[in-house]
Design an enzyme around this catalytic site. Structure first.
Site, PDB file in Angstrom:
ATOM      1  N   TYR A 117       8.210  53.994  73.482  1.00 44.57           N
ATOM      2  CA  TYR A 117       9.461  54.668  73.859  1.00 44.57           C
ATOM      3  C   TYR A 117       9.181  55.730  74.938  1.00 44.57           C
ATOM      4  CZ  TYR A 117      13.309  58.039  73.051  1.00 44.57           C
ATOM      5  OH  TYR A 117      14.358  58.930  73.185  1.00 44.57           O
ATOM      6  N   LYS A 152      16.449  61.415  62.563  1.00 45.25           N
ATOM      7  CA  LYS A 152      15.311  62.284  62.857  1.00 45.25           C
ATOM      8  C   LYS A 152      15.145  63.309  61.735  1.00 45.25           C
ATOM      9  CE  LYS A 152      15.374  61.727  67.731  1.00 45.25           C
ATOM     10  NZ  LYS A 152      14.622  62.399  68.757  1.00 45.25           N
TER      11      LYS A 152
HETATM   12  P1  NAD Z   1      21.969  57.542  69.622  1.00 46.34           P
HETATM   13  O1  NAD Z   1      21.182  56.404  69.089  1.00 46.34           O
HETATM   14  O2  NAD Z   1      22.908  58.256  68.715  1.00 46.34           O
HETATM   15  O3  NAD Z   1      22.781  57.085  70.925  1.00 46.34           O
HETATM   16  C1  NAD Z   1      22.329  56.067  71.779  1.00 46.34           C
HETATM   17  C2  NAD Z   1      23.466  55.085  71.939  1.00 46.34           C
HETATM   18  O4  NAD Z   1      23.063  54.059  72.860  1.00 46.34           O
HETATM   19  C3  NAD Z   1      23.830  54.371  70.620  1.00 46.34           C
HETATM   20  O5  NAD Z   1      25.166  54.632  70.268  1.00 46.34           O
HETATM   21  C4  NAD Z   1      23.591  52.923  70.926  1.00 46.34           C
HETATM   22  O6  NAD Z   1      24.518  52.028  70.325  1.00 46.34           O
HETATM   23  C5  NAD Z   1      23.693  52.885  72.451  1.00 46.34           C
HETATM   24  N1  NAD Z   1      23.059  51.678  72.969  1.00 46.34           N
HETATM   25  C6  NAD Z   1      21.871  51.143  72.588  1.00 46.34           C
HETATM   26  N2  NAD Z   1      21.665  49.963  73.202  1.00 46.34           N
HETATM   27  C7  NAD Z   1      22.757  49.752  73.992  1.00 46.34           C
HETATM   28  C8  NAD Z   1      23.141  48.702  74.866  1.00 46.34           C
HETATM   29  N3  NAD Z   1      22.359  47.636  75.039  1.00 46.34           N
HETATM   30  N4  NAD Z   1      24.316  48.798  75.520  1.00 46.34           N
HETATM   31  C9  NAD Z   1      25.125  49.875  75.325  1.00 46.34           C
HETATM   32  N5  NAD Z   1      24.816  50.910  74.515  1.00 46.34           N
HETATM   33  C10 NAD Z   1      23.643  50.845  73.850  1.00 46.34           C
HETATM   34  O7  NAD Z   1      20.903  58.571  70.239  1.00 46.34           O
HETATM   35  P2  NAD Z   1      21.098  60.029  70.831  1.00 46.34           P
HETATM   36  O8  NAD Z   1      20.307  60.937  69.990  1.00 46.34           O
HETATM   37  O9  NAD Z   1      22.519  60.320  71.099  1.00 46.34           O
HETATM   38  O10 NAD Z   1      20.312  59.862  72.215  1.00 46.34           O
HETATM   39  C11 NAD Z   1      20.975  59.763  73.464  1.00 46.34           C
HETATM   40  C12 NAD Z   1      19.927  59.682  74.576  1.00 46.34           C
HETATM   41  O11 NAD Z   1      19.093  60.833  74.548  1.00 46.34           O
HETATM   42  C13 NAD Z   1      19.003  58.472  74.461  1.00 46.34           C
HETATM   43  O12 NAD Z   1      18.713  58.002  75.754  1.00 46.34           O
HETATM   44  C14 NAD Z   1      17.760  59.049  73.832  1.00 46.34           C
HETATM   45  O13 NAD Z   1      16.622  58.296  74.148  1.00 46.34           O
HETATM   46  C15 NAD Z   1      17.738  60.435  74.444  1.00 46.34           C
HETATM   47  N6  NAD Z   1      16.994  61.402  73.628  1.00 46.34           N
HETATM   48  C16 NAD Z   1      17.507  61.869  72.465  1.00 46.34           C
HETATM   49  C17 NAD Z   1      16.788  62.801  71.715  1.00 46.34           C
HETATM   50  C18 NAD Z   1      17.314  63.375  70.422  1.00 46.34           C
HETATM   51  O14 NAD Z   1      16.662  64.254  69.871  1.00 46.34           O
HETATM   52  N7  NAD Z   1      18.439  62.935  69.915  1.00 46.34           N
HETATM   53  C19 NAD Z   1      15.533  63.250  72.174  1.00 46.34           C
HETATM   54  C20 NAD Z   1      15.037  62.725  73.355  1.00 46.34           C
HETATM   55  C21 NAD Z   1      15.782  61.827  74.100  1.00 46.34           C
END
Ligand code: NAD
Length: 321
Positions: free
Chosen positions: A147, A190
């Protein structure tokens, strides 16, 4: 008023971001492949269900948009990203490559990419008293998960689009964002949400399980601060990746103590030392965010966990009915 696309808007950060952008008067197109449905109000102007691994879907999503906030990703907490490698790398590389290409084709003005603290090399995170990570510490690279490698590669790919096609890119490296309306069960949650759920489900006098020996450290950033950080970054002229997180280092045992305190229950802990725990220590250096964006987090961990625990407790109670 701008026309704004938020991808991943069915998930945690994307839904909070979409709500804030709509409240500010923008037209917000929310795109996701599935909808968590935790928010009850209509938080976007338009909703489209699309699988963004396809180039055609990315073209449809970006059509007519002034700005793109690309948060869609196949991701989860430490249990998920340590066990799933190929699907995470495959899906996210496709989403991000197609989204960048579609942004050029549809002449999008500014493009936000959600990167992660997981880009930082394992050798800088080997002990709990870790030195806070500065943006330049990402290289030489050695992320501890597929990742993290994918996020680092996409940062570079975005840089290439900025150089070759003039795409106006902003990149945030999120550090453990938590809060209400985030995933709290099912295997992708998480640590803060998982511990809140365990404490909410446990009977008074019961036991909660903690992954690892509890001495591993992290910093945690509340969702409202994350959203204000994204908006500050998008409004800035900072074209290189920036940490968006907190610089308050806490051990996982310390985090559990706070959550147990909020629950008001007497709970003992059982450490699962064989469970995934990721790097030994991780903290964010926020110097760049402070100087270039004029941003820093404002919500204390105590306040943020209180709100998160209350929300998860209400979900657990609803389910129990
Ligand atoms: P989340 O899983 O709640 O949201 C990600 C969304 O992307 C999900 O709703 C999922 O259905 C959607 N998704 C996945 N595959 C898809 C596809 N093929 N087409 C359309 N949509 C798709 O996660 P989050 O915590 O809201 O994270 C949002 C972003 O921030 C992500 O890119 C994640 O990698 C990044 N991030 C989050 C954290 C954290 O602590 N939450 C930390 C570092 C990075």
């Amino acid at each position: 008023m701008a026309r704004i696309l938020v991808t991943g808007a069915g998930g945690f950060i994307g839904s909070h971001l979409a709500r804030m952008l709509k409240q500010r008067g923008h037209f917000v197109r929310a795109v996701d492949v599935k909808w968590d449905g935790y928010m009850e109000e209509d938080y976007a102007s338009e909703r489209r269900t699309l699988d963004l691994r396809s180039g055609t879907a990315c073209l449809a999503a970006t059509e007519g948009m002034d700005e793109v906030y690309n948060l869609a990703a196949n991701m989860g907490g430490i249990g998920f990203i340590t066990s799933v490698g190929a699907d995470v790398a495959h899906d996210n590389v496709l989403i991000n490559a197609h989204m960048l290409q579609a942004a050029i084709a549809n002449r999008v003005g500014r493009f936000f990419f959600s990167s992660s603290a997981c880009v930082y090399p394992e050798y800088r995170q080997a002990n709990p008293g870790v030195v806070p990570l500065r943006e330049e510490d990402a290289l030489p690279a050695d992320p501890d998960s597929f990742y993290g490698w994918e996020k680092l590669f996409t940062e570079k790919m975005a840089e290439a689009y900025a150089r070759d096609y003039g795409l106006d890119v902003r990149v945030a490296r999120f550090h453990n964002i938590y809060g209400p309306e985030g995933t709290y069960e099912g295997g992708r949650e998480k640590a803060p949400a998982a511990l809140c759920r365990k404490a909410a489900e446990a009977p008074d006098g019961g036991t909660i399980e903690i992954w690892g020996d509890g001495n591993q450290t992290r910093s945690y950033c509340y969702i409202d601060d994350c959203v204000s950080g994204i908006l500050a970054l998008m409004a800035s002229e900072c074209g290189s990746p920036v940490n968006i997180g907190s610089d308050r280092l806490v051990s996982v045992d310390g985090l559990a103590d706070m959550i147990v305190g909020i629950s008001g229950k007497a709970l003992s802990r059982k450490h699962l030392c064989e469970a995934p725990q990721g790097v030994r220590g991780r903290n964010a250096d926020l110097s760049m965010a402070r100087s270039r964006l004029g941003w820093e987090p404002e919500v204390t961990l105590e306040e943020g966990l209180e709100k998160t625990y209350r929300w998860i407790l209400s979900r657990v109670k609803q389910k129990g009915k």
